[in-house]
Design an enzyme around this catalytic site. Structure first.
Site, PDB file in Angstrom:
ATOM      1  N   ASP C 217       2.561   4.000  -3.386  1.00 20.16           N
ATOM      2  CA  ASP C 217       2.007   2.985  -1.690  1.00 20.16           C
ATOM      3  C   ASP C 217       3.379   2.587  -1.392  1.00 20.16           C
ATOM      4  O   ASP C 217       4.630   1.331  -1.528  1.00 20.16           O
ATOM      5  CB  ASP C 217       1.599   1.985  -1.895  1.00 20.16           C
ATOM      6  N   GLN C 220       6.175  -0.390   2.527  1.00 21.45           N
ATOM      7  CA  GLN C 220       6.608  -1.746   2.116  1.00 21.45           C
ATOM      8  C   GLN C 220       8.376  -0.490   2.633  1.00 21.45           C
ATOM      9  O   GLN C 220       9.129  -1.483   2.336  1.00 21.45           O
ATOM     10  CB  GLN C 220       6.215  -2.376   2.095  1.00 21.45           C
ATOM     11  N   CYS C 383      -2.989  -9.483   3.026  1.00 25.80           N
ATOM     12  CA  CYS C 383      -3.865  -8.930   2.999  1.00 25.80           C
ATOM     13  C   CYS C 383      -3.612  -8.218   1.318  1.00 25.80           C
ATOM     14  O   CYS C 383      -3.493  -6.982   0.746  1.00 25.80           O
ATOM     15  CB  CYS C 383      -3.536  -7.102   3.562  1.00 25.80           C
TER      16      CYS C 383
HETATM   17  C1  LIG Z   1       1.974  -2.237   0.873  1.00 27.64           C
HETATM   18  C2  LIG Z   1       1.235  -2.051   1.676  1.00 27.64           C
HETATM   19  N1  LIG Z   1       0.188  -0.972   1.312  1.00 27.64           N
HETATM   20  C3  LIG Z   1      -0.680  -0.803   3.006  1.00 27.64           C
HETATM   21  C4  LIG Z   1      -0.718  -1.777   3.726  1.00 27.64           C
HETATM   22  C5  LIG Z   1      -1.346  -0.864   4.928  1.00 27.64           C
HETATM   23  O1  LIG Z   1      -0.509  -0.554   6.032  1.00 27.64           O
HETATM   24  P1  LIG Z   1      -2.048   0.334   7.037  1.00 27.64           P
HETATM   25  O2  LIG Z   1      -2.525  -0.528   7.600  1.00 27.64           O
HETATM   26  O3  LIG Z   1      -0.880   0.953   8.323  1.00 27.64           O
HETATM   27  O4  LIG Z   1      -3.358   1.735   7.065  1.00 27.64           O
HETATM   28  C6  LIG Z   1       0.712  -2.249   4.342  1.00 27.64           C
HETATM   29  C7  LIG Z   1       0.268  -2.928   5.752  1.00 27.64           C
HETATM   30  O5  LIG Z   1       0.686  -4.035   5.745  1.00 27.64           O
HETATM   31  C8  LIG Z   1       1.845  -2.879   3.427  1.00 27.64           C
HETATM   32  O6  LIG Z   1       2.371  -3.619   3.445  1.00 27.64           O
END
Ligand SMILES: Cc1ncc(COP(=O)(O)O)c(C=O)c1O
Ligand SMILES: Cc1ncc(COP(=O)(O)O)c(C=O)c1O
Lengths: 135, 426, 426, 135
Positions: C217, C220, C383
């Site tokens: 992922d 960030q 989140c």
């Molecule tokens: C580490 C990480 N993964 C995934 C996401 C999800 O991103 P999105 O809301 O653009 O799908 C975020 C967003 O805050 C994030 O910080």
């Protein structure tokens, strides 16, 4: 219409050369243009050494560009070795068509090339890069 | 056709009480420049996607420049501002389609995702082996393939309502297949391949009597005519912003609150949860439950601006404008030998979308000659291959009208047909 | 903190060889206006979403105004133009993350959709009852909940790598859980809640040796440091355009070609098919197979423009710039009594994201006072509720840096901390 | 800080009234603020006719706004009938707080109201419209 559809393209379209199915044949392959669904098949008969193309025919309905391209391409195949065919440059076919082919029509122009390569390589091949650029 | 000055603003009005398409072109910057061939751009491909008026482009740019932040959880001015605008767009959409509550408006990417969401979330929860689903032969692939995948997965059966020779739904066949007891009927309000307007309110009543829910694919209707989900009576409705002057990347699923409330999430992640532990998650209320991750924030706001633009014109007027263009084009094409028009004759059941074929000329070649003449049309199967199969055609050429078109564009269409026939006939 | 003139353009350079954040603010129109309270906007919430530079807003507006049509099937100039720009953006993304081929770049809405796509398509095909999946305790919900849903559906087991007191992955626990033979390890390169930079290349090697695929992922990390999927060696990578100066509504899934080739579609509909009959459908090649319906066309083009902007600065410089801001802020916060900072001390393993709590003051209240001071930060669980649970906190306040920040912003951050303490302490 | 956090908000935050759990109680309900995860519970004791509130307490950790709001709200409940409570206007609670509550903090300010309504209505209620506007 300037040179958008040269007379000889239209001539090939109306009276395509090498159209039909060879029966019997040594190689046969069919493929389609995903942007329009047009299908084309090609059947090839080889010489006794199974090295060179003795005869060729293409079949299927399609636009003027794809039909003329297949007609022109197949005209030039008899006597060619399979290795020569595998090494063919799709750019030459585009040159032979002699009219500007916009990006959206490249798959029309190169469908015959793709079907031919599928036949001599024994399975579907990827679109030449030229035709990939615009998906 | 002569080269015309870019976007001539005139006050000529087409049709009583309506607006001037010619004048509206001034609102759309794409008409500012001539085509590569030096022709005036005659854009007849609204059914694929519509050009954007300056008002929408500016709303988008303004949102990104001065009101952009992530929504919903930011305790600062900019995020509160962005959130208010984003949720304001949700309310605008609810108003536009007559939804009882903005809580029933789910932001998705496009109509395709809206339908997939229902297929995954409602479908996998509510369908059992042996169940039936019903769709029609005139659907866009977006309203066929998700149901094929779903029914194959759960062991259900997918049936298709047949279409008549002139492209209408066969109402007897519909009645017969509803009698088989499908759980859901999914159908387009307007066919993108044929232009047919289906009587969705009447059909919904039939379906409900037969115990089927109804999903209306409004991708081709919402941009072009007044829509009211309460008047239609349907259970789900899908649309795409990019076909109705809005940005790409934003679309809408509307669903009845009690249905949405009972549906499990589709995608999961941030925003759609209440609580996450290592053991599992508890999901948020609708519509948030269906909006995992950062949404298309500015695009939703842009869709709101598109709706403002359409509301200002009045959707009744838009429909009337296109009906007049349709009538004129349908008649003019009918007079040219070698032109075969598809779809119903009656302007009450035919939207501003005309699919046609020219004898002996492949639609791809038609589109290429049209392009040369400055006329942008679509050629192909229009993502509706079963329609092509039904009429034994490899493809058609399709001209589709919108509010910026006028009678000059209809003339350009028929001129281009004649030019094409000349190239191929002579 | 005094009110400063909007976006002062100076040539002061922060750090050797890097650029000036102060000067770059001139590229971002959001900094043109003061906040409601008349303060200079100090935007410390890049981790939620980034402001957009003029270059991106203009690229978007230009795409909509002059180069917009639906892509891929239009046989006319405008559509060919739009298609070439859209596919050009795909190539730009491939270059940005070191993907061997642009055919491995799938356009999605956001990182969340990218992960859901893998969970639905790869997961439901490759996971059997009893199988294991591995993720970590420091993930964003987007990298937890889809795996919880998937493993619950197929009867597999989800495990979590533990984190240390200072917010790093516990490498012994990782090794132990890899030894259980998970099919896939999904982990963030940078934690949005703690700022931790995980050694993803090393971890990928460990995982591959244990027979697990690796999904990174990069939501960030991609905005803030050079990324190369070949160097990392991973199998899938997810990112969001809106966090890296790009539009909302556009994100990327990258996957190894041979994996993508073997995966069934996720959503279905137009563009992703080769042939549809009433009996079933044949699907298109990757990446198109995974892009059902009309994509976020202009937003992809806008992401391309964002990448151009980042490339011009150099991602190494961006990383270096943020490291300096981090070091300064970390040290300054450390000197204020009553401030507890989360995450690792070492700037090599800590990105420009600082999560902290103030003794006796709820993070929501912190953010409200900060907002009053013109400092936009995020407060909440980010989140990442399992991280909050791990440290027994209801929430934290988070400041996150990007290229437009400078040392004045770091000072504003510490000033705001003191102001908050004064409100609550005095 | 002008009137962002009035002294009396901070006073309620530092020394909340009616904090804890009533045991025994007639009504009890807990709910949370989805934007931050903060949880709050309320327990109520009714009079003998089971018609009016005899005593009330709230519990849970949270921000100054939510704690002060619960403290202020509960101060005012004793003697009220359940019908009166059901008819309460959330706007009045916002007024009682006496500080401007930005849209992002409305759920903090109205969590106590939501929990109270859940207790007297016998189950979770929707957020008041004021707090819905911004999701
Ligand atoms: C580490 C990480 N993964 C995934 C996401 C999800 O991103 P999105 O809301 O653009 O799908 C975020 C967003 O805050 C994030 O910080
Ligand atoms: C009738 C109909 N349904 C669905 C769609 C799919 O729309 P989108 O590609 O925006 O998802 C279209 C688009 O052509 C359509 O015409």
């Amino acid at each position: 219409m300037d040179n958008l559809y040269r007379d000889f393209i239209l001539e090939h379209y109306r009276n395509p050369h090498n159209k039909g199915v060879l029966d019997p044949h040594d190689l046969h392959f069919a493929d389609s243009n995903p942007t329009c669904g047009d299908e084309m098949s090609m059947s090839l008969r080889l010489d006794d050494g199974k090295e060179r193309i003795a005869d060729v025919a293409f079949d299927g309905r399609g636009c003027a560009i794809s039909q003329a391209s297949a007609s022109i391409l197949t005209d030039d195949l008899r006597g060619k070795s399979l290795d020569d065919v595998r090494a063919m440059d799709p750019g030459e076919l585009l040159d032979d068509l002699g009219v500007p082919i916009g990006p959206a029509r490249l798959k029309c122009a190169l469908l015959s090339y793709k079907v031919l390569q599928g036949a001599v390589q024994g399975g579907a091949v990827a679109w030449p890069e030229e035709a990939e650029a615009v998906g | 056709m002569a080269v015309e000055p870019a976007s001539p603003i005139t006050t000529r009005t087409i049709g009583p009480g309506a607006f001037s398409g010619t004048a509206l072109r001034g609102d759309f910057p794409v008409f500012d420049a001539p085509t590569r061939q030096g022709k005036r751009l005659v854009y007849l491909d609204a059914a694929a996607s519509s050009p954007k008026p300056r008002a929408v482009i500016e709303a988008l740019a303004d949102a990104y420049a001065h009101h952009y932040a992530n929504v919903h959880r930011g305790i600062y001015e900019l995020s509160e501002d962005a959130t208010a605008r984003f949720e304001g767009a949700r309310r605008r959409v609810a108003g536009f389609i007559g939804a009882p509550s903005e809580r029933e408006i789910v932001f998705v990417r496009n109509a395709t995702e809206a339908i997939n969401l229902v297929a995954y979330s409602w479908g996998r929860t509510n369908l059992s082996p042996g169940d039936r689903l019903l769709t029609t032969q005139l659907e866009h692939h977006a309203n066929i393939v998700p149901w094929q995948q779903l029914t194959a997965e759960v062991g259900a059966t997918l049936e298709y309502v047949a279409i008549t020779d002139d492209g209408r739904l066969d109402m007897d066949d519909l009645a017969a297949k509803l009698a088989n007891g499908p759980k859901l009927l999914a159908l387009a309000q307007v066919s993108n391949a044929l232009g047919t307007i289906n009587p969705v309110a009447e059909i919904t009543e039939m379906a409900h009597r037969a115990g089927a829910l109804v999903l209306v694919d409004a991708a081709q209707s919402a941009p072009h005519m007044p829509i009211d989900v309460r008047q239609i009576g349907c259970d789900f409705l899908a649309l795409s912003g990019h076909k109705m002057l809005g940005p790409s990347g934003i679309g809408i699923l509307w669903g009845r609150r009690e249905l949405l409330d009972a549906m499990p999430p589709f995608m999961t992640g941030g925003s759609m949860i209440i609580r996450v532990t290592l053991e599992g998650a508890e999901f948020n209320e609708v519509p948030y439950r269906f909006e995992a991750g950062t949404p298309a924030i500015a695009e939703a706001i842009g869709l709101g601006a598109a709706i403002d633009y359409l509301d200002a014109l009045g959707m009744d007027n838009v429909r009337e404008h296109e009906r007049l263009l349709f009538e004129r084009a349908w008649a003019a094409l009918g007079e040219i030998p070698g032109v075969r028009r598809l779809g119903p004759d009656d302007p009450d059941t035919h939207a501003g979308v005309i699919s046609f074929v020219l004898d002996g000329i492949h639609p791809h070649d038609v589109a290429t000659v049209f392009d040369h003449e400055g006329v942008a049309v679509r050629a192909g199967h229009h993502c509706a291959m079963p329609v092509m199969t039904r009429y034994d055609l490899p493809a058609t050429t399709r001209a589709s009208f919108y509010l910026y078109n006028d009678t000059d564009d209809v003339d350009a269409l028929t001129d281009a047909v004649r030019a094409t026939q000349q190239v191929f006939g002579g």
